[in-house]
Design a protein around this motif. Structure first.
Motif, PDB file in Angstrom:
ATOM      1  N   ALA A 144      54.092  32.497  27.570  1.00  0.00           N
ATOM      2  CA  ALA A 144      55.365  31.529  28.529  1.00  0.00           C
ATOM      3  C   ALA A 144      55.445  30.216  27.891  1.00  0.00           C
ATOM      4  O   ALA A 144      56.111  29.415  28.231  1.00  0.00           O
ATOM      5  CB  ALA A 144      54.509  31.494  30.243  1.00  0.00           C
ATOM      6  N   ARG A 145      54.132  29.726  27.493  1.00  0.00           N
ATOM      7  CA  ARG A 145      53.685  28.348  27.176  1.00  0.00           C
ATOM      8  C   ARG A 145      54.723  27.466  25.800  1.00  0.00           C
ATOM      9  O   ARG A 145      55.002  26.864  25.105  1.00  0.00           O
ATOM     10  CB  ARG A 145      52.537  28.075  26.966  1.00  0.00           C
ATOM     11  CG  ARG A 145      52.623  27.492  28.929  1.00  0.00           C
ATOM     12  CD  ARG A 145      50.846  27.201  29.104  1.00  0.00           C
ATOM     13  NE  ARG A 145      50.793  27.415  29.981  1.00  0.00           N
ATOM     14  CZ  ARG A 145      50.612  25.588  31.221  1.00  0.00           C
ATOM     15  NH1 ARG A 145      51.352  24.447  30.194  1.00  0.00           N
ATOM     16  NH2 ARG A 145      49.805  25.451  31.942  1.00  0.00           N
ATOM     17  N   ALA A 146      54.841  28.480  24.678  1.00  0.00           N
ATOM     18  CA  ALA A 146      55.339  28.549  23.330  1.00  0.00           C
ATOM     19  C   ALA A 146      56.787  28.186  23.103  1.00  0.00           C
ATOM     20  O   ALA A 146      57.518  28.386  23.926  1.00  0.00           O
ATOM     21  CB  ALA A 146      55.165  29.995  22.139  1.00  0.00           C
ATOM     22  N   GLU A 147      57.331  27.321  22.328  1.00  0.00           N
ATOM     23  CA  GLU A 147      58.205  27.410  21.546  1.00  0.00           C
ATOM     24  C   GLU A 147      58.909  28.244  20.919  1.00  0.00           C
ATOM     25  O   GLU A 147      60.310  28.102  20.566  1.00  0.00           O
ATOM     26  CB  GLU A 147      57.937  25.813  21.190  1.00  0.00           C
ATOM     27  CG  GLU A 147      58.293  24.652  22.047  1.00  0.00           C
ATOM     28  CD  GLU A 147      56.669  23.872  22.008  1.00  0.00           C
ATOM     29  OE1 GLU A 147      56.586  22.284  22.948  1.00  0.00           O
ATOM     30  OE2 GLU A 147      55.887  24.471  20.822  1.00  0.00           O
ATOM     31  N   SER A 148      58.072  28.579  20.087  1.00  0.00           N
ATOM     32  CA  SER A 148      58.789  29.916  19.199  1.00  0.00           C
ATOM     33  C   SER A 148      58.033  31.388  20.066  1.00  0.00           C
ATOM     34  O   SER A 148      57.020  30.912  19.295  1.00  0.00           O
ATOM     35  CB  SER A 148      58.595  29.335  17.649  1.00  0.00           C
ATOM     36  OG  SER A 148      59.007  30.213  16.921  1.00  0.00           O
TER      37      SER A 148
END
Length: 202
Positions: A144-148
């Protein structure tokens, strides 16, 4: 130098079932960072010694030197200079890679977010689902917190369809749903399965 599509630090998460090439992709990305002359540090959970005690290793046989650690606190200690993978330069690298991220506790989340906020590219690889096809540990929040996010598939050993699940086998039979979640293993204990042919052992 290879350019990131993101300004400053960011979080990349590679997920999928067993035998989908997660570690292979992590190794590929880290190697590209090394070619770009970036400072890298790679970690793996100490409990994962299937192929090499001190390397990230893919099922296909590729490997990359890594520091085995018991938990995220040990990763933080290394990056704070209490021991280092780095042959030269500052303790804080440009790129941090962590394999088998599902085996780390919730303290991994603030650590990787802090690193990203400080300009570090963080690459995590791990199982998004456990053998029961339930979300695995800290992985949902990391996703959920990842950019990729890259979600890989394997090949179902039963029908050849794309596999998104890891089938645990005990004596050739599906494990029970209430068996312990963590069991480090490879082809002797797991197969890749599609939704249709995955048996959670209920």
């Amino acid at each position: 130098m290879l350019k990131s599509p993101y300004a400053g630090g960011h979080l990349e998460v590679i997920v999928g079932p067993m035998f989908s090439g997660k570690s292979e992709e992590l190794i590929r990305r880290i190697n590209r960072a090394v070619i770009a002359r970036q400072q890298v540090a790679v970690f793996k959970p100490a409990l994962d010694d299937r192929y090499h005690a001190d390397a990230v290793a893919s099922h296909a046989g590729r490997s990359l030197d890594a520091l085995p650690v018991p938990d995220a606190a040990a990763v933080r200690a290394v990056l704070n200079g209490e021991g280092s993978l780095l042959s030269a330069g500052p303790a804080r690298p440009d790129v941090v890679g962590i394999d088998e991220a599902q085996f780390f506790g919730p303290e991994l989340i603030p650590l990787v977010l802090e690193l990203a906020d400080q300009g570090v590219r963080v690459i995590l690889a791990g199982l998004d689902l456990d053998f029961r096809a339930e979300p695995f540990g800290v992985m949902p929040e990391l996703l959920a917190r990842a950019e990729s996010v890259e979600k890989l598939t394997a090949i179902c050993t039963v029908c050849g369809a794309p596999a998104t699940r890891s089938q645990r086998l005990i004596g050739g039979q599906p494990a029970r749903f209430d068996d312990p979640v963590v069991l480090v293993g490879a082809q002797e204990s797991y197969e890749a399965r599609c939704r249709l042919h995955h048996d959670p052992g209920r």
